[in-house]
Design a protein around this motif. Structure first.
Motif, mmCIF file in Angstrom:
data_model
loop_
_atom_site.group_PDB
_atom_site.id
_atom_site.type_symbol
_atom_site.label_atom_id
_atom_site.label_comp_id
_atom_site.label_asym_id
_atom_site.label_seq_id
_atom_site.Cartn_x
_atom_site.Cartn_y
_atom_site.Cartn_z
ATOM 1 N N ASN A 1 42.051 37.805 28.815
ATOM 2 C CA ASN A 1 43.517 38.359 28.615
ATOM 3 C C ASN A 1 43.704 39.535 29.759
ATOM 4 O O ASN A 1 44.525 40.274 29.186
ATOM 5 C CB ASN A 1 43.458 38.788 27.351
ATOM 6 N N SER A 2 42.993 39.568 30.492
ATOM 7 C CA SER A 2 43.429 40.643 31.625
ATOM 8 C C SER A 2 44.160 40.529 32.610
ATOM 9 O O SER A 2 44.678 39.256 32.924
ATOM 10 C CB SER A 2 41.860 41.067 32.367
ATOM 11 N N HIS A 3 45.080 41.574 33.150
ATOM 12 C CA HIS A 3 46.106 41.309 34.071
ATOM 13 C C HIS A 3 45.629 41.149 35.495
ATOM 14 O O HIS A 3 45.765 42.046 36.482
ATOM 15 C CB HIS A 3 47.042 42.251 34.096
ATOM 16 N N LEU A 4 44.879 40.042 36.037
ATOM 17 C CA LEU A 4 44.741 40.044 37.163
ATOM 18 C C LEU A 4 45.507 38.588 37.543
ATOM 19 O O LEU A 4 45.351 37.679 36.976
ATOM 20 C CB LEU A 4 43.042 39.731 37.325
ATOM 21 N N VAL B 1 32.221 43.752 29.681
ATOM 22 C CA VAL B 1 33.377 43.180 28.958
ATOM 23 C C VAL B 1 34.810 44.189 29.421
ATOM 24 O O VAL B 1 34.629 45.172 29.120
ATOM 25 C CB VAL B 1 33.176 43.290 27.665
ATOM 26 N N TRP B 2 35.502 43.587 30.329
ATOM 27 C CA TRP B 2 36.795 44.097 30.521
ATOM 28 C C TRP B 2 37.939 43.600 30.030
ATOM 29 O O TRP B 2 38.746 43.117 30.780
ATOM 30 C CB TRP B 2 36.917 44.307 31.864
ATOM 31 N N ARG B 3 38.063 43.289 28.576
ATOM 32 C CA ARG B 3 38.860 42.479 28.073
ATOM 33 C C ARG B 3 40.304 43.286 27.704
ATOM 34 O O ARG B 3 40.410 44.300 27.397
ATOM 35 C CB ARG B 3 38.555 42.096 26.753
ATOM 36 N N ARG B 4 41.453 42.485 28.103
ATOM 37 C CA ARG B 4 42.771 42.794 28.181
ATOM 38 C C ARG B 4 42.871 44.240 28.924
ATOM 39 O O ARG B 4 43.744 45.010 28.359
ATOM 40 C CB ARG B 4 43.210 43.267 26.561
ATOM 41 N N ALA C 1 27.557 33.841 33.643
ATOM 42 C CA ALA C 1 28.323 33.932 32.644
ATOM 43 C C ALA C 1 29.663 34.567 33.043
ATOM 44 O O ALA C 1 29.740 35.772 33.313
ATOM 45 C CB ALA C 1 27.573 34.399 31.493
ATOM 46 N N LEU C 2 30.766 33.508 32.479
ATOM 47 C CA LEU C 2 32.192 34.340 33.089
ATOM 48 C C LEU C 2 33.054 33.859 31.926
ATOM 49 O O LEU C 2 33.093 32.745 31.434
ATOM 50 C CB LEU C 2 32.407 33.798 34.167
ATOM 51 N N ASN C 3 33.717 34.882 31.023
ATOM 52 C CA ASN C 3 34.807 34.489 30.183
ATOM 53 C C ASN C 3 36.136 34.979 30.941
ATOM 54 O O ASN C 3 36.458 36.218 31.185
ATOM 55 C CB ASN C 3 34.655 35.279 28.951
ATOM 56 N N ALA C 4 37.069 34.145 31.054
ATOM 57 C CA ALA C 4 38.198 34.086 31.880
ATOM 58 C C ALA C 4 39.257 33.688 30.901
ATOM 59 O O ALA C 4 40.319 33.057 31.550
ATOM 60 C CB ALA C 4 38.347 33.735 33.384
#
Length: 523
Positions: A275-278, A245-248, A295-298
């Motif tokens: 919520n990441s800056h990609l 998890v690499w969130r925000r 599994a992907l959360n974007a």
């Protein structure tokens, strides 16, 4: 032995088996059956102790100190929200029956929590300290955090550790090396380090050297407060990671993977970059490196054409979880492409689904009655769509956008088409429904949980546990409540506004629902 003692429901082994499957809400009633039921089932009532952020004097339904001390040896899981005076009794009382906790979940790191952690260091497997904000007493929290690490260093069975937000006083390489022996899950949420040099552009390598986390399978890093070199080092020293998890976060992770300076864990199958800056192209390139992704959360990212094409071509048929809520680059056509081509999906979320697309499913075949009705009511400007293939969905969150204007007959047909499609998802456990109403829109709400508008089409959702309707204009009457109690027997939670069809106060409505379905909680 008399006949009463021979009854199967008085056998301790049978009662203990029964206690494992009883809902917690029913345990107090069962304790009143007889003395044997009380003595056998009481440990199940105390297995998890939840202390709320209120003094004991103002929470009459909470345990008294006497009851707490008498049953403390039954407690295995402690969950404290805020501050509570009972925590003092649990930490400092001297009784011949010590508490034996396996997990501690708290929102405030306090001296009492440290004492309890020290007392249970041999049995503790999980320690979680999460809060919504960084506390004002930062210096004290930093000292208590240091003490916590000294204690957890001696916990031989610790496999789960979550912390934040907090400011650590020591370099992370010293701390994590001490507690990482058996960790399977590590979560750092807004954790800062009071070592300024670790945030500099150039960081000495010896300052971030860590031992290898051989057992670590799940790593969560929220926000970018943790020193960036330490974030990368954590991933580098976790060769067996399955979930990240690499969130925000910033572009640091993507740049490290894409440049080859950081290897992608070979077993990684779950990625959360919400919520990441990609940007979309970098995200697509990053996804291409994760061959086992299921599994992907974007959420709230620029996930769009490039990322979707990559996902469909590489991992599409094997995806189990996909969260794309609030991805502005996705349109209804792309979302429906996902739903009609990923058969293994168990969890899905997306927004901006067009109501007319649901109608086109009914038009395209299968339901002859719906086909005839839709053909007679429309001018055949709708492109036919194949039906959803992900009928094994267990969690679904969707936001539906209806037409800006439509006749009453179209309004009813659109709503019916939506509920018919949802009614085919017989494995659903959680359903989150939202409706998007644009500014200046002439029509009223499209979705309404009344039997007239199509609620009856959801009768097959026998597994439903949670229903979220915060984005709907929900109007119900006694008929609908009786239907819910009859059809959704496993329903536990309803979240969202409930309005009477008559437009009067909804408190009697909520009372009626709780009478019909005592297990359900309305929020």
């Amino acid at each position: 032995m008399n006949q009463t003692d021979q009854h199967p429901l008085l056998e301790p082994n049978i009662l203990r088996c029964l206690g494992k499957h009883l809902p917690r809400s029913q345990l107090p009633t069962c304790l009143r059956v007889c003395k044997k039921w009380h003595s056998t089932l009481e440990p199940f009532l105390w297995e998890t102790l939840t202390l709320l952020n209120q003094p004991v004097n103002f929470t009459p339904r909470q345990a008294t100190p006497t009851l707490l001390l008498r049953n403390r040896h039954h407690i295995r899981h402690l969950h404290e929200i805020g501050t509570n005076s009972l925590i003092h009794f649990l930490a400092y009382s001297i009784t011949p029956r010590p508490v034996q906790l396996t997990s501690i979940h708290c929102s405030i790191l306090s001296p009492e929590i440290l004492v309890i952690t020290q007392q249970n260091v041999d049995t503790l497997t999980s320690f979680i300290c999460r809060s919504n904000r960084l506390r004002k007493d930062q210096e004290a929290q930093g000292l208590w955090c240091r003490q916590l690490f000294f204690i957890l260093e001696m916990a031989p069975n610790l496999t789960e550790f979550a912390l934040g937000p907090v400011i650590m006083l020591d370099p992370p390489n010293q701390e994590f090396n001490k507690i990482s022996k058996n960790l399977k899950r590590l979560e750092l949420d807004r954790v800062k380090v009071s070592v300024p040099t670790l945030y500099a552009d150039s960081v000495p390598q010896e300052s971030i050297v860590m031992d290898t986390f051989h057992s670590l399978e799940s790593l969560t890093l929220v926000w970018n407060d943790f020193p960036p070199p330490c974030q990368i080092e954590l991933i580098r020293k976790s060769p067996n990671l399955k979930a990240l998890v690499w969130r925000r976060g910033t572009k640091l992770l993507a740049e490290s993977w894409l440049s080859g300076s950081l290897a992608v864990p070979s077993r990684l199958s779950s990625l959360d970059i919400g919520n990441s800056h990609l940007d979309d192209q970098d995200m697509a390139r990053l996804l291409s490196l994760i061959h086992n992704l299921v599994a992907l959360n974007a959420r709230s990212t620029p996930f769009s054409t490039h990322s979707l094409a990559l996902l469909m071509n590489n991992q599409g048929p094997n995806m189990l979880e996909l969260e794309l809520m609030d991805c502005d680059g996705l349109n209804s056509d792309q979302v429906f492409t996902i739903l009609t081509s990923m058969p293994k999906l168990k969890k899905f979320s997306a927004s901006m689904l067009s109501a007319s697309d649901f109608d086109s499913i009914a038009t395209s075949g299968g339901d002859t009655e719906a086909t005839a009705t839709a053909t007679a009511a429309t001018t055949s400007s709708i492109t036919a769509r194949p039906p959803w293939v992900c009928l094994g969905l267990e969690e679904l969150e969707i936001s539906i956008l209806g037409p800006s204007t439509c006749e009453d007959t179209d309004h009813a047909r659109y709503a019916s088409s939506i509920y018919k499609q949802l009614g085919k998802l017989t494995q659903l456990r959680t359903l989150v429904l939202k409706e998007i109403i644009l500014d200046g829109q002439e029509r009223g709400p499209l979705l309404d949980l009344t039997l007239e508008m199509g609620l009856a089409h959801l009768a097959c959702l026998k597994q439903l546990r949670e229903l979220h309707t915060r984005g709907l204009s929900v109007k119900m009457g006694t008929t609908e409540l009786e239907w819910i109690a009859k059809e959704w027997t496993r329903l536990e939670v309803i979240k969202g506004p409930l309005n009477c069809v008559t437009g009067v106060d909804n408190k009697p409505l909520i009372r009626k629902l709780k009478e019909l379905s005592p297990v359900a909680v309305v929020l």
